[in-house]
Design a protein around this motif. Sequence first.
Motif, PDB file in Angstrom:
ATOM      1  N   LEU A 199     -11.760  19.384 -32.819  1.00 13.40           N
ATOM      2  CA  LEU A 199     -11.867  18.196 -33.648  1.00 13.40           C
ATOM      3  C   LEU A 199     -11.023  17.100 -33.025  1.00 13.40           C
ATOM      4  O   LEU A 199      -9.823  17.269 -32.810  1.00 13.40           O
ATOM      5  CB  LEU A 199     -11.359  18.469 -35.075  1.00 13.40           C
ATOM      6  N   PHE A 200     -11.652  15.980 -32.749  1.00 17.05           N
ATOM      7  CA  PHE A 200     -11.015  14.832 -32.088  1.00 17.05           C
ATOM      8  C   PHE A 200     -10.854  13.762 -33.166  1.00 17.05           C
ATOM      9  O   PHE A 200     -11.817  13.097 -33.542  1.00 17.05           O
ATOM     10  CB  PHE A 200     -11.924  14.374 -30.950  1.00 17.05           C
ATOM     11  N   VAL A 201      -9.627  13.604 -33.675  1.00 16.45           N
ATOM     12  CA  VAL A 201      -9.423  12.910 -34.946  1.00 16.45           C
ATOM     13  C   VAL A 201      -8.696  11.587 -34.769  1.00 16.45           C
ATOM     14  O   VAL A 201      -7.660  11.514 -34.093  1.00 16.45           O
ATOM     15  CB  VAL A 201      -8.628  13.801 -35.933  1.00 16.45           C
ATOM     16  N   ASN A 202      -9.239  10.549 -35.404  1.00 12.98           N
ATOM     17  CA  ASN A 202      -8.524   9.292 -35.589  1.00 12.98           C
ATOM     18  C   ASN A 202      -8.044   9.249 -37.031  1.00 12.98           C
ATOM     19  O   ASN A 202      -8.830   8.979 -37.947  1.00 12.98           O
ATOM     20  CB  ASN A 202      -9.427   8.100 -35.298  1.00 12.98           C
ATOM     21  N   PRO A 203      -6.765   9.516 -37.286  1.00 13.62           N
ATOM     22  CA  PRO A 203      -6.293   9.609 -38.672  1.00 13.62           C
ATOM     23  C   PRO A 203      -6.318   8.293 -39.422  1.00 13.62           C
ATOM     24  O   PRO A 203      -6.291   8.271 -40.648  1.00 13.62           O
ATOM     25  CB  PRO A 203      -4.855  10.128 -38.511  1.00 13.62           C
ATOM     26  N   THR A 204      -6.394   7.165 -38.712  1.00 12.87           N
ATOM     27  CA  THR A 204      -6.351   5.859 -39.382  1.00 12.87           C
ATOM     28  C   THR A 204      -7.743   5.267 -39.616  1.00 12.87           C
ATOM     29  O   THR A 204      -7.857   4.188 -40.200  1.00 12.87           O
ATOM     30  CB  THR A 204      -5.530   4.856 -38.552  1.00 12.87           C
ATOM     31  N   ALA A 205      -8.796   5.955 -39.156  1.00 15.21           N
ATOM     32  CA  ALA A 205     -10.145   5.401 -39.296  1.00 15.21           C
ATOM     33  C   ALA A 205     -10.491   5.203 -40.762  1.00 15.21           C
ATOM     34  O   ALA A 205     -10.140   6.022 -41.628  1.00 15.21           O
ATOM     35  CB  ALA A 205     -11.170   6.329 -38.649  1.00 15.21           C
ATOM     36  N   GLY A 206     -11.212   4.120 -41.058  1.00 12.35           N
ATOM     37  CA  GLY A 206     -11.656   3.869 -42.420  1.00 12.35           C
ATOM     38  C   GLY A 206     -10.521   3.824 -43.418  1.00 12.35           C
ATOM     39  O   GLY A 206     -10.620   4.355 -44.518  1.00 12.35           O
ATOM     40  N   ARG A 207      -9.403   3.161 -43.011  1.00 12.08           N
ATOM     41  CA  ARG A 207      -8.227   3.022 -43.881  1.00 12.08           C
ATOM     42  C   ARG A 207      -7.704   4.376 -44.358  1.00 12.08           C
ATOM     43  O   ARG A 207      -7.388   4.587 -45.524  1.00 12.08           O
ATOM     44  CB  ARG A 207      -8.555   2.125 -45.081  1.00 12.08           C
ATOM     45  N   GLY A 208      -7.650   5.326 -43.413  1.00 14.99           N
ATOM     46  CA  GLY A 208      -7.070   6.629 -43.716  1.00 14.99           C
ATOM     47  C   GLY A 208      -8.080   7.722 -43.982  1.00 14.99           C
ATOM     48  O   GLY A 208      -7.704   8.888 -44.147  1.00 14.99           O
ATOM     49  N   ARG A 209      -9.378   7.373 -44.015  1.00 11.91           N
ATOM     50  CA  ARG A 209     -10.380   8.401 -44.294  1.00 11.91           C
ATOM     51  C   ARG A 209     -10.448   9.440 -43.188  1.00 11.91           C
ATOM     52  O   ARG A 209     -10.849  10.579 -43.437  1.00 11.91           O
ATOM     53  CB  ARG A 209     -11.758   7.759 -44.491  1.00 11.91           C
ATOM     54  N   GLY A 210     -10.065   9.053 -41.952  1.00 11.95           N
ATOM     55  CA  GLY A 210     -10.143   9.995 -40.848  1.00 11.95           C
ATOM     56  C   GLY A 210      -9.300  11.228 -41.071  1.00 11.95           C
ATOM     57  O   GLY A 210      -9.743  12.362 -40.844  1.00 11.95           O
ATOM     58  N   ALA A 211      -8.069  11.037 -41.536  1.00 13.51           N
ATOM     59  CA  ALA A 211      -7.175  12.172 -41.778  1.00 13.51           C
ATOM     60  C   ALA A 211      -7.728  13.079 -42.863  1.00 13.51           C
ATOM     61  O   ALA A 211      -7.704  14.313 -42.750  1.00 13.51           O
ATOM     62  CB  ALA A 211      -5.786  11.662 -42.158  1.00 13.51           C
ATOM     63  N   HIS A 212      -8.235  12.494 -43.942  1.00 13.85           N
ATOM     64  CA  HIS A 212      -8.783  13.291 -45.037  1.00 13.85           C
ATOM     65  C   HIS A 212     -10.081  13.980 -44.637  1.00 13.85           C
ATOM     66  O   HIS A 212     -10.365  15.098 -45.071  1.00 13.85           O
ATOM     67  CB  HIS A 212      -9.025  12.402 -46.265  1.00 13.85           C
ATOM     68  N   ALA A 213     -10.880  13.328 -43.815  1.00 13.78           N
ATOM     69  CA  ALA A 213     -12.182  13.874 -43.437  1.00 13.78           C
ATOM     70  C   ALA A 213     -12.061  15.093 -42.544  1.00 13.78           C
ATOM     71  O   ALA A 213     -12.954  15.953 -42.532  1.00 13.78           O
ATOM     72  CB  ALA A 213     -13.013  12.806 -42.726  1.00 13.78           C
ATOM     73  N   ALA A 214     -10.987  15.190 -41.781  1.00 15.39           N
ATOM     74  CA  ALA A 214     -10.836  16.320 -40.865  1.00 15.39           C
ATOM     75  C   ALA A 214     -10.783  17.641 -41.614  1.00 15.39           C
ATOM     76  O   ALA A 214     -11.262  18.664 -41.113  1.00 15.39           O
ATOM     77  CB  ALA A 214      -9.571  16.136 -40.026  1.00 15.39           C
ATOM     78  N   GLN A 215     -10.236  17.634 -42.830  1.00 13.32           N
ATOM     79  CA  GLN A 215     -10.063  18.894 -43.572  1.00 13.32           C
ATOM     80  C   GLN A 215     -11.390  19.517 -44.001  1.00 13.32           C
ATOM     81  O   GLN A 215     -11.647  20.690 -43.690  1.00 13.32           O
ATOM     82  CB  GLN A 215      -9.134  18.653 -44.754  1.00 13.32           C
TER      83      GLN A 215
END
Length: 296
Positions: A7-23
């Motif tokens: 998983l190649f994650v941008n945690p700040t994407a979409g105003r923080g949605r990236g971090a939540h979406a990874a789970q």
Amino acid sequence: MTSEITLFVNPTAGRGRGAHAAQPAAAALRASGFSVRTVIGEDAGDALRRARAAVDGGTGALIAVGGDGMANLALQAVAGTRTPLGVIAVGTGNDFARALGLPVRAPAAAGALVADALKGARVRDVDLGRVGETWFGTVLASGFDSRVNDRGNRMRRPTGRFKYDLAMVAELAAFKPIPYRLTLDGGAVREIEATLVAVGNGSSYGGGMRICAGADMSDGLFDITVVGACGRGTLLTVFPRVYKGTHLDHPKVTVHRAAKVELAAADVTGYADGERLGALPLTARCVPAAVRVLAP
């Protein structure tokens, strides 16, 4: 195919949605029997180095979690390899995911789709654009739209998309048609005046603006949309039609198809997948079947 997935994650994407979406994406993959490791870089350069190391190390797939910027970064790691790319689209624009027919802002559904594709070895090859050593999946923008990007990127306030709305108003007030030199597939140089020239591998940019509505990511050709010289009134009439792709019928708009496009104009920046490429002149080439994607 190895069962280890990255998983190649941008945690700040979409105003923080990236971090939540990874789970939920990781949960869907693990539920299907895959081992998941996560890559988060300290900055774009570090993230790309880590992604390339995962690809070189034989990861079963690279799954970009974020927006178009993250998908673009992932393309730099997987293009030209046999490692498939998945996209969990949770950014602001998500045009690359839309072009592939993938779920947008639905990480659990997107993760399940990726898992099913991996289990069934269902991958497809799609074309990419390339400028120098940089790959892009959707649209290379130049002209009025890229000048709006330039101005918006210089503005510190306000934040978010609203600053680009203000930048558009400011650019509209000052805009004049741009003299371009356009060369298609090495043919004769065309001297034109245009409002913008968009080179589309995919059909849309800016979060669903279908500037190159007829673009096909598997035909080996770009769709090049040229909005000719026009005044502010005409531009205000044409621009809203971009969301449905009906602007292509306007007499000021022409569409060309070519595998190689050379663009030259003074004081114009090129952006691809929303990322700055640099000042024109630029040469873009369509590379057939350049990346394997996990998509319907």
